[in-house]
Design a protein around this motif. Sequence first.
Motif, PDB file in Angstrom:
ATOM      1  N   GLY A 111     -18.743 -58.558  91.052  1.00 10.82           N
ATOM      2  CA  GLY A 111     -19.014 -57.400  91.906  1.00 10.82           C
ATOM      3  C   GLY A 111     -17.767 -56.559  92.102  1.00 10.82           C
ATOM      4  O   GLY A 111     -17.820 -55.332  92.083  1.00 10.82           O
ATOM      5  N   ASP A 112     -16.628 -57.228  92.296  1.00 12.04           N
ATOM      6  CA  ASP A 112     -15.372 -56.503  92.450  1.00 12.04           C
ATOM      7  C   ASP A 112     -14.998 -55.758  91.181  1.00 12.04           C
ATOM      8  O   ASP A 112     -14.529 -54.616  91.230  1.00 12.04           O
ATOM      9  N   ALA A 113     -15.198 -56.396  90.027  1.00 13.22           N
ATOM     10  CA  ALA A 113     -14.889 -55.758  88.748  1.00 13.22           C
ATOM     11  C   ALA A 113     -15.787 -54.538  88.549  1.00 13.22           C
ATOM     12  O   ALA A 113     -15.334 -53.483  88.085  1.00 13.22           O
ATOM     13  N   PHE A 114     -17.070 -54.680  88.885  1.00 14.80           N
ATOM     14  CA  PHE A 114     -17.988 -53.562  88.767  1.00 14.80           C
ATOM     15  C   PHE A 114     -17.554 -52.411  89.667  1.00 14.80           C
ATOM     16  O   PHE A 114     -17.552 -51.252  89.250  1.00 14.80           O
ATOM     17  N   ASP A 115     -17.163 -52.699  90.895  1.00 14.30           N
ATOM     18  CA  ASP A 115     -16.704 -51.672  91.822  1.00 14.30           C
ATOM     19  C   ASP A 115     -15.457 -50.960  91.299  1.00 14.30           C
ATOM     20  O   ASP A 115     -15.329 -49.734  91.422  1.00 14.30           O
ATOM     21  N   GLU A 116     -14.540 -51.730  90.721  1.00 14.88           N
ATOM     22  CA  GLU A 116     -13.321 -51.134  90.177  1.00 14.88           C
ATOM     23  C   GLU A 116     -13.629 -50.179  89.032  1.00 14.88           C
ATOM     24  O   GLU A 116     -13.105 -49.065  88.967  1.00 14.88           O
ATOM     25  N   VAL A 117     -14.488 -50.603  88.108  1.00 19.25           N
ATOM     26  CA  VAL A 117     -14.850 -49.766  86.970  1.00 19.25           C
ATOM     27  C   VAL A 117     -15.549 -48.500  87.463  1.00 19.25           C
ATOM     28  O   VAL A 117     -15.267 -47.384  87.011  1.00 19.25           O
ATOM     29  N   ARG A 118     -16.473 -48.677  88.415  1.00 23.23           N
ATOM     30  CA  ARG A 118     -17.194 -47.527  88.953  1.00 23.23           C
ATOM     31  C   ARG A 118     -16.213 -46.540  89.600  1.00 23.23           C
ATOM     32  O   ARG A 118     -16.301 -45.336  89.397  1.00 23.23           O
ATOM     33  N   ASP A 119     -15.241 -47.056  90.374  1.00 23.77           N
ATOM     34  CA  ASP A 119     -14.260 -46.199  91.034  1.00 23.77           C
ATOM     35  C   ASP A 119     -13.369 -45.475  90.018  1.00 23.77           C
ATOM     36  O   ASP A 119     -13.033 -44.299  90.187  1.00 23.77           O
TER      37      ASP A 119
END
Length: 164
Positions: free
Chosen positions: A12-20
């Motif tokens: 979830g954190d990795a997904f949030d980082e990529v999205r940001d």
Amino acid sequence: MSDERPTSDAAGDAFDEVRDEVRDEARATDADAWAKACAEDLAAEKARRRTEQGRPPSSAAEELRKLVDAVAEKLSGAQSPLFGAVAGGAAQQMVNQVVQQAKAAVEPVIERNPDVFDHLAAAGSELLAAYRSAVEAQEGRWTRDTSSRPKDEGTGPGEHIDLD
């Protein structure tokens, strides 16, 4: 039971980082495109005004340079009939030397202080406007209609003087 899939916190954190990151890149691209479009519009507007109005006015320092060059050119090209043919050559050489010395003295001052000449030009314009205002006010006092005053008033600049 819920319909959500269980995900790990790391995913979830990795997904949030990529999205940001993608969102930040899109914003930067949008900002760059906006800045580029604004710069293009400004350049087009400047070009349009240049064609409409001609060359923009020079700075006061540039105008002073032009004046010095024009005066130097006139003085250098002037032939003085006062000195005769023989003495004229020496006089012309002396004039050329004085012109070159004057240009050499003025040029560094212009280079070091170009804004000073703009300020002096603005101050000169303000002084001229003040002078015009004062002259117009005085002219108004001189040309006021005196027909409504009694002729024997005896005061002021429009006083009648009997010379008989």
